[in-house]
Scaffold this motif. Structure first.
Motif, PDB file in Angstrom:
ATOM      1  N   VAL A   1       9.635   9.068   3.562  1.00 15.61           N
ATOM      2  CA  VAL A   1       9.613   8.247   4.759  1.00 15.61           C
ATOM      3  C   VAL A   1       8.311   7.069   5.128  1.00 15.61           C
ATOM      4  CG1 VAL A   1       8.428   8.691   6.781  1.00 15.61           C
ATOM      5  CG2 VAL A   1       9.783  10.497   6.152  1.00 15.61           C
ATOM      6  N   ARG A   2       7.355   7.117   3.587  1.00  9.43           N
ATOM      7  CA  ARG A   2       6.735   5.961   3.800  1.00  9.43           C
ATOM      8  C   ARG A   2       7.745   4.611   3.094  1.00  9.43           C
ATOM      9  NH1 ARG A   2       0.759   6.869   1.759  1.00  9.43           N
ATOM     10  NH2 ARG A   2       0.453   4.992   2.489  1.00  9.43           N
ATOM     11  N   LEU A   3       7.841   4.789   2.239  1.00  3.61           N
ATOM     12  CA  LEU A   3       8.967   3.450   1.500  1.00  3.61           C
ATOM     13  C   LEU A   3       9.994   3.339   3.032  1.00  3.61           C
ATOM     14  CD1 LEU A   3       9.663   5.568  -1.561  1.00  3.61           C
ATOM     15  CD2 LEU A   3       8.332   2.980  -1.388  1.00  3.61           C
ATOM     16  N   HIS A   4      10.663   4.363   3.280  1.00  4.53           N
ATOM     17  CA  HIS A   4      11.494   3.115   4.503  1.00  4.53           C
ATOM     18  C   HIS A   4      11.481   2.780   6.090  1.00  4.53           C
ATOM     19  CE1 HIS A   4      14.938   7.034   3.023  1.00  4.53           C
ATOM     20  NE2 HIS A   4      14.644   5.839   2.024  1.00  4.53           N
ATOM     21  N   LEU A   5      10.030   3.066   5.689  1.00  2.00           N
ATOM     22  CA  LEU A   5       9.211   2.390   6.951  1.00  2.00           C
ATOM     23  C   LEU A   5       9.150   1.041   6.345  1.00  2.00           C
ATOM     24  CD1 LEU A   5       6.433   4.718   8.177  1.00  2.00           C
ATOM     25  CD2 LEU A   5       7.964   4.066   9.719  1.00  2.00           C
ATOM     26  N   VAL A   6       8.278   0.496   5.407  1.00  2.00           N
ATOM     27  CA  VAL A   6       8.471  -0.659   4.679  1.00  2.00           C
ATOM     28  C   VAL A   6       9.728  -1.119   4.886  1.00  2.00           C
ATOM     29  CG1 VAL A   6       5.515   0.207   4.386  1.00  2.00           C
ATOM     30  CG2 VAL A   6       7.685  -0.258   2.087  1.00  2.00           C
TER      31      VAL A   6
ATOM     32  N   ASP B   1      -3.558  17.852  -3.867  1.00  2.00           N
ATOM     33  CA  ASP B   1      -3.932  16.709  -2.447  1.00  2.00           C
ATOM     34  C   ASP B   1      -4.093  18.246  -1.438  1.00  2.00           C
ATOM     35  OD1 ASP B   1      -4.858  15.822  -0.501  1.00  2.00           O
ATOM     36  OD2 ASP B   1      -2.688  15.114  -0.083  1.00  2.00           O
ATOM     37  N   ALA B   2      -5.575  18.799  -1.834  1.00  5.63           N
ATOM     38  CA  ALA B   2      -5.596  20.024  -0.989  1.00  5.63           C
ATOM     39  C   ALA B   2      -5.032  20.967  -0.806  1.00  5.63           C
ATOM     40  CB  ALA B   2      -6.645  19.301   0.249  1.00  5.63           C
ATOM     41  N   GLY B   3      -4.323  22.039  -1.457  1.00  7.39           N
ATOM     42  CA  GLY B   3      -3.541  22.760  -1.593  1.00  7.39           C
ATOM     43  C   GLY B   3      -2.116  22.476  -1.246  1.00  7.39           C
ATOM     44  N   ALA B   4      -2.279  20.591  -0.606  1.00  7.35           N
ATOM     45  CA  ALA B   4      -0.873  20.176  -0.960  1.00  7.35           C
ATOM     46  C   ALA B   4      -0.982  18.831  -1.938  1.00  7.35           C
ATOM     47  CB  ALA B   4      -0.562  19.501   0.090  1.00  7.35           C
ATOM     48  N   PHE B   5       0.661  18.872  -2.519  1.00  5.64           N
ATOM     49  CA  PHE B   5       0.557  17.436  -3.518  1.00  5.64           C
ATOM     50  C   PHE B   5       1.054  16.267  -2.420  1.00  5.64           C
ATOM     51  CE2 PHE B   5       2.162  21.518  -5.353  1.00  5.64           C
ATOM     52  CZ  PHE B   5       1.849  21.637  -6.714  1.00  5.64           C
ATOM     53  N   ALA B   6       0.521  15.545  -3.282  1.00  2.00           N
ATOM     54  CA  ALA B   6       0.693  13.468  -2.828  1.00  2.00           C
ATOM     55  C   ALA B   6       2.072  13.706  -3.846  1.00  2.00           C
ATOM     56  CB  ALA B   6      -0.373  12.777  -2.782  1.00  2.00           C
ATOM     57  N   ALA B   7       2.692  12.244  -3.391  1.00  3.93           N
ATOM     58  CA  ALA B   7       4.212  11.926  -4.395  1.00  3.93           C
ATOM     59  C   ALA B   7       3.666  10.891  -4.137  1.00  3.93           C
ATOM     60  CB  ALA B   7       5.420  12.764  -3.904  1.00  3.93           C
ATOM     61  N   TYR B   8       4.309  10.224  -5.779  1.00  2.00           N
ATOM     62  CA  TYR B   8       3.921   8.552  -5.643  1.00  2.00           C
ATOM     63  C   TYR B   8       5.441   8.375  -6.663  1.00  2.00           C
ATOM     64  CZ  TYR B   8      -1.611   8.544  -5.248  1.00  2.00           C
ATOM     65  OH  TYR B   8      -1.852   8.398  -5.052  1.00  2.00           O
ATOM     66  N   LEU B   9       5.589   7.097  -6.181  1.00  2.00           N
ATOM     67  CA  LEU B   9       7.185   6.154  -7.171  1.00  2.00           C
ATOM     68  C   LEU B   9       6.750   6.262  -8.032  1.00  2.00           C
ATOM     69  CD1 LEU B   9       9.603   4.184  -5.102  1.00  2.00           C
ATOM     70  CD2 LEU B   9       8.700   3.516  -7.385  1.00  2.00           C
ATOM     71  N   VAL B  10       7.142   6.235  -8.883  1.00  2.00           N
ATOM     72  CA  VAL B  10       7.247   6.133 -10.219  1.00  2.00           C
ATOM     73  C   VAL B  10       8.597   5.212 -11.193  1.00  2.00           C
ATOM     74  CG1 VAL B  10       8.202   8.170 -11.606  1.00  2.00           C
ATOM     75  CG2 VAL B  10       6.428   6.886 -12.830  1.00  2.00           C
TER      76      VAL B  10
ATOM     77  N   ASP C   1       0.406  -1.474  -0.138  1.00  2.00           N
ATOM     78  CA  ASP C   1      -0.139   0.054   0.049  1.00  2.00           C
ATOM     79  C   ASP C   1       0.759   0.989   0.172  1.00  2.00           C
ATOM     80  OD1 ASP C   1      -2.557   0.741  -0.310  1.00  2.00           O
ATOM     81  OD2 ASP C   1      -2.448   1.215   1.925  1.00  2.00           O
ATOM     82  N   VAL C   2       1.558   1.738  -1.268  1.00  2.00           N
ATOM     83  CA  VAL C   2       2.580   2.644  -0.616  1.00  2.00           C
ATOM     84  C   VAL C   2       2.457   3.127  -2.193  1.00  2.00           C
ATOM     85  CG1 VAL C   2       5.366   3.082  -1.966  1.00  2.00           C
ATOM     86  CG2 VAL C   2       4.957   1.189   0.322  1.00  2.00           C
ATOM     87  N   PRO C   3       2.060   4.613  -2.152  1.00  2.00           N
ATOM     88  CA  PRO C   3       2.341   5.237  -3.916  1.00  2.00           C
ATOM     89  C   PRO C   3       3.218   4.688  -5.031  1.00  2.00           C
ATOM     90  CG  PRO C   3       1.888   7.110  -1.902  1.00  2.00           C
ATOM     91  CD  PRO C   3       2.380   5.147  -0.597  1.00  2.00           C
ATOM     92  N   CYS C   4       2.520   4.265  -5.752  1.00  2.00           N
ATOM     93  CA  CYS C   4       3.326   4.453  -7.102  1.00  2.00           C
ATOM     94  C   CYS C   4       2.502   3.695  -7.837  1.00  2.00           C
ATOM     95  CB  CYS C   4       4.651   2.720  -6.417  1.00  2.00           C
ATOM     96  SG  CYS C   4       3.624   1.121  -6.232  1.00  2.00           S
ATOM     97  N   VAL C   5       3.018   4.306  -8.751  1.00  2.00           N
ATOM     98  CA  VAL C   5       2.598   3.463 -10.624  1.00  2.00           C
ATOM     99  C   VAL C   5       1.802   2.230 -10.054  1.00  2.00           C
ATOM    100  CG1 VAL C   5       3.623   5.379 -11.994  1.00  2.00           C
ATOM    101  CG2 VAL C   5       4.245   3.052 -11.490  1.00  2.00           C
ATOM    102  N   GLU C   6       1.331   1.500 -11.686  1.00  2.00           N
ATOM    103  CA  GLU C   6       0.734  -0.137 -11.252  1.00  2.00           C
ATOM    104  C   GLU C   6       1.280  -0.522 -12.606  1.00  2.00           C
ATOM    105  OE1 GLU C   6      -3.507  -2.808 -12.741  1.00  2.00           O
ATOM    106  OE2 GLU C   6      -3.186   0.091 -11.798  1.00  2.00           O
ATOM    107  N   PRO C   7       1.837  -1.987 -12.053  1.00  2.00           N
ATOM    108  CA  PRO C   7       3.041  -2.269 -13.606  1.00  2.00           C
ATOM    109  C   PRO C   7       1.265  -3.339 -13.544  1.00  2.00           C
ATOM    110  CG  PRO C   7       3.681  -3.305 -11.130  1.00  2.00           C
ATOM    111  CD  PRO C   7       2.313  -2.144 -10.688  1.00  2.00           C
ATOM    112  N   LEU C   8       1.607  -3.065 -14.993  1.00  2.00           N
ATOM    113  CA  LEU C   8       0.621  -4.453 -16.024  1.00  2.00           C
ATOM    114  C   LEU C   8       1.576  -5.382 -16.521  1.00  2.00           C
ATOM    115  CD1 LEU C   8      -1.227  -1.279 -17.732  1.00  2.00           C
ATOM    116  CD2 LEU C   8      -2.066  -2.762 -15.517  1.00  2.00           C
TER     117      LEU C   8
END
Length: 459
Positions: A171-176, A193-202, A110-117
């Motif tokens: 941080v989220r990546l390092h936690l896992v 993301d509501a005035g901020a940004f959400a980052a995804y590993l690509v 459940d880490v923010p990243c792109v979906e591999p196909l």
């Protein structure tokens, strides 16, 4: 699907005998089709319709989707597939397979990243020449590379939010237990993301998963981030794409501070007197505000029983996302979810304070969220994702009410937002970008910032 059954899930598949030929690009040679092997996480047979017998740089325009590309050492193209968009990257077989399986493992965590196909190997041209294997991932809707997040110049506050989002992702990546090895803004996609940004590993081709990272591994990843971000900002500075007063080196240091503060809050030990046990709940609330849930604490008392040492043992991101999803079924980014939940709570307090929380939440969806989304004209629906539209509308309504010193009705606020804000934004679902990654057109309105949690009227 005609022909023998295909093993799509994590099994290489030879489609040479299936009689499936690309449409609209001429007939691929039998040798090229016969040599193609696909390891895939999807059963979408339209993968076979793409011109795999051509090098990516020679793909027909009819196949391509005009979306902004970040900087990459590989050739990358966006293509249409079954009504969605995919990213196709040419690389070596080892790198493609490693990244494919790494992204799948990160998704399961459940880490923010792109979906591999898929990974495709055995590609050949019409004359039988070998072509590089490719990795196929699904394009993250409403996301943009960092270079596409500005109109004329990248402002300091926008840059700060990008780096903070990058720090949170790291941080989220390092936690896992994920060591990235190539942390940079270029290897990240950003969604509003509501005035901020959400980052995804690509880009995970240099990454590795461990049971736990050492301090040395974390610090090395952080140093890579600092150096890479400094270089990226220097490049933007030389091109006149960030404000002159911004110091690229000093700004890149922000990721170090942001990361360390967040890491300390999530994992640091805290000691306090036995009579201050309320600080346990205070720590939980702080972590919840950061978007993390606490599953377990390690609590130790001193030998004389006079003090307590507290440390979060397991923390999961997405606290507000999960609450919003549970109450309403809406899927949003973390800050968007927090903002919508605040409005939902205000709506309940103003309209039906005695009603069950879940029932009030469903009323809010029917009377606030859905009417706003339905009111957006069809031609503007690709501007922003629905949760971001509703967040911005709520902010717009709050500011209108404050400015006019009255409770502006929802319908009036929606029309004002559509006419004065949304129409002037560029389309982030399908944003045309020139090869130099610099978009044209006037600066977009910015509704950054968050008003108080409560607004004049929650209805």
């Amino acid at each position: 699907m005609k022909g023998p059954a295909a093993h799509w899930h994590d099994e290489p598949t030879d489609f040479g005998q299936m009689g499936k030929l690309p449409r609209g690009h001429g007939v691929a040679p039998a040798a090229a089709i016969g040599s193609l092997n696909i390891t895939s996480a999807t059963t979408d047979e339209e993968l076979l319709d793409l011109p795999w017998h051509l090098a990516l740089e020679d793909w027909p325009v009819a196949n391509l989707a005009a979306l902004p590309r970040g900087l990459s050492r590989h050739i990358v193209r966006f293509a249409h597939l079954s009504g969605s968009v995919i990213a196709v990257k040419e690389t070596s077989e080892h790198v493609a397979r490693h990244e494919y399986h790494m992204l799948r493992r990160l998704q399961r965590l459940d880490v923010p990243c792109v979906e591999p196909l898929a990974v495709l190997t055995g590609r050949r041209t019409a004359d039988g020449s070998e072509l590089d294997p490719v990795l196929v991932t699904r394009h993250l809707r409403f996301s943009l590379p960092y270079r596409a997040l500005f109109s004329q110049t990248l402002r300091r506050d926008t840059l700060t939010r990008l780096i903070d989002a990058q720090a949170l992702l790291l941080v989220r990546l390092h936690l896992v237990g994920f060591y990235w090895g190539d942390v940079s803004l270029s290897n990240t996609l950003f969604r509003r993301d509501a005035g901020a940004f959400a980052a995804y590993l690509v880009d995970a081709e240099t990454g590795e998963l461990y049971p736990e990272l050492s301090n040395g591994q974390r610090e090395y990843d952080l140093e890579i981030a600092r150096v890479n971000i400094a270089g990226e900002l220097m490049d933007l500075h030389e091109g006149g794409l960030i404000e002159e007063k911004i110091d690229p080196l000093a700004t890149s240091e922000r990721i170090m501070d942001s990361y360390r503060k967040l890491w300390a809050e999530l994992t640091g030990k805290e000691s306090f007197d036995l009579g201050e046990r309320w600080r346990v709940n205070a720590r939980i609330r702080r972590l919840n505000e950061l978007g993390f849930d606490v599953e377990e604490f390690t609590i130790k008392t001193t030998a004389d029983g006079s003090s307590i040492q507290l440390q979060p043992k397991v923390v999961d991101a997405g606290h507000h996302q999960r609450r919003l999803l549970q109450l309403t079924g809406l899927d949003a980014e973390e800050n968007q979810a927090r903002r919508l939940l605040n409005d939902m709570d205000a709506y309940r307090a103003d309209n039906n304070p005695d009603l069950d929380q879940e029932l009030s939440a469903h009323l809010w969806v029917r009377q606030v969220f859905e009417p706003v989304v339905r009111a957006i004209p069809r031609e503007l629906q690709g501007k922003l994702e629905p949760a971001e539209v509703v967040h911005q509308l709520l902010e717009h309504r709050w500011y209108l009410s404050e400015e006019q010193n009255r409770n502006v009705p929802l319908a009036e606020a929606v029309q004002s937002y559509i006419d004065n804000v949304l129409r002037h934004r560029r389309d982030e679902a399908a944003f045309m970008l020139q090869e130099d990654s610099r978009p044209a057109g006037p600066p977009r309105p910015d509704t950054g910032g968050t008003p108080p949690a409560s607004r004049p009227d929650g209805s």
